[in-house]
Design an enzyme around this catalytic site. Structure first.
Site, mmCIF file in Angstrom:
data_model
loop_
_atom_site.group_PDB
_atom_site.id
_atom_site.type_symbol
_atom_site.label_atom_id
_atom_site.label_comp_id
_atom_site.label_asym_id
_atom_site.label_seq_id
_atom_site.Cartn_x
_atom_site.Cartn_y
_atom_site.Cartn_z
ATOM 1 C CB THR A 54 -1.000 -0.020 1.159
ATOM 2 O OG1 THR A 54 -0.307 -0.342 2.375
ATOM 3 C CG2 THR A 54 -2.053 -1.083 0.932
ATOM 4 C CB THR A 55 0.245 4.434 1.790
ATOM 5 O OG1 THR A 55 -1.101 3.972 1.918
ATOM 6 C CG2 THR A 55 0.235 5.902 1.449
#
Length: 275
Positions: A54-55
């Protein structure tokens, strides 16, 4: 007898024939099945079959750039890994982070590292930062078939531009779309499931000419804000001592912030929010 070798045991012709300085092009001729997008996939979507990273956030600072990523990988509604690493040095002056299918993304990072090293060995000089960004775009296009079946990888590339007129503004950031489109970003950017919240955090905190040290703290805080609203993004795990990966690229090269330094920054942010 080894597959693909001549009867006397000599290397196949594509190992000895002069070619381009691209390792990816060589691999596409020698062993295309080893490319991330070169494998035949069964029909249907494979999006839920592999963990997803993810991020990732990037910040252009005075004299360089900061790239940071959380440590969580998810598979559907499950946490597949709490301590995956998604940010790496691409070469001596550039960094790469990935969001999307973790296994394919990590493989793409390794191939990109070899691509840059191979070019420098063949040509005797490193690629420009724009050249590196364009090489990565070509690799992403090569994965389009797998991306259409759910195995999407979207990297974030950043580095110190050795050809910049003003070294204070040499930190540059490049983002991509799934088809290999390349975009030069200004000041900061984020990718992954928590990118909306991370960019909202950076929008309020960022000021042009921010120092490297302040940008590192800003990146960790942006990831903390992303984790607060996005279940796929992992925040600082104080009990397990798992903290974001934070790296910088400056005129001195790439550097990874030590675990103790990252922990101190993360703990300070958590303590500030707890007041």
């Amino acid at each position: 007898m080894a597959s693909g070798f001549d009867s006397p045991g000599r290397l196949p012709a594509f190992f000895t024939t002069p070619g381009s300085s691209s390792f990816t092009e060589f691999l596409s001729a020698a062993a295309p099945e080893m490319l991330p997008g070169g494998r035949a996939l069964p029909p249907g979507s494979a999006a839920e079959m592999a963990p997803h990273a993810t991020t990732i956030v990037a910040i252009a600072a005075a004299g360089g750039v900061v790239l940071a990523g959380d440590r969580r990988a998810t598979m559907g509604n499950l946490i597949a890994s709490r301590d995956i690493e998604k940010v790496y040095p691409a070469d001596a002056y550039s960094l790469i982070g990935i969001a999307g299918t973790a296994g394919v993304g990590l493989e793409m990072i390794k191939l990109f590292q070899v691509e840059l090293e191979h070019y420098e060995k063949i040509e005797g000089t490193p690629l420009t930062l724009d050249g590196k960004a364009n090489r990565l775009a070509t690799m992403i296009r090569g994965n389009l078939g797998a991306a259409m079946q759910g195995l999407v990888v979207v990297p974030l590339f950043a580095g110190f531009d050795l050809d910049a007129v003003d070294p204070a503004k040499a930190g540059r950031i490049f983002s991509y779309d799934v088809a290999g489109g390349i975009y030069a970003e200004k000041d900061y950017h984020a990718i992954g499931s928590g990118s909306l919240f991370a960019k909202s955090s950076l929008k309020k905190r960022f000021t042009p000419g921010v120092s490297i040290a302040d940008a590192q703290a800003m990146a960790i805080e942006a990831l903390y804000d992303a984790a607060d609203d996005d279940t796929a993004t992992g925040g600082p795990d104080l009990s397990r001592r798992i903290f974001p990966i934070v790296m910088t690229a400056t005129a001195e090269g790439t550097h990874r912030l030590g675990d103790a330094e990252t922990a101190a920054l993360a703990e300070a942010i958590v303590a500030q929010r707890s007041v």
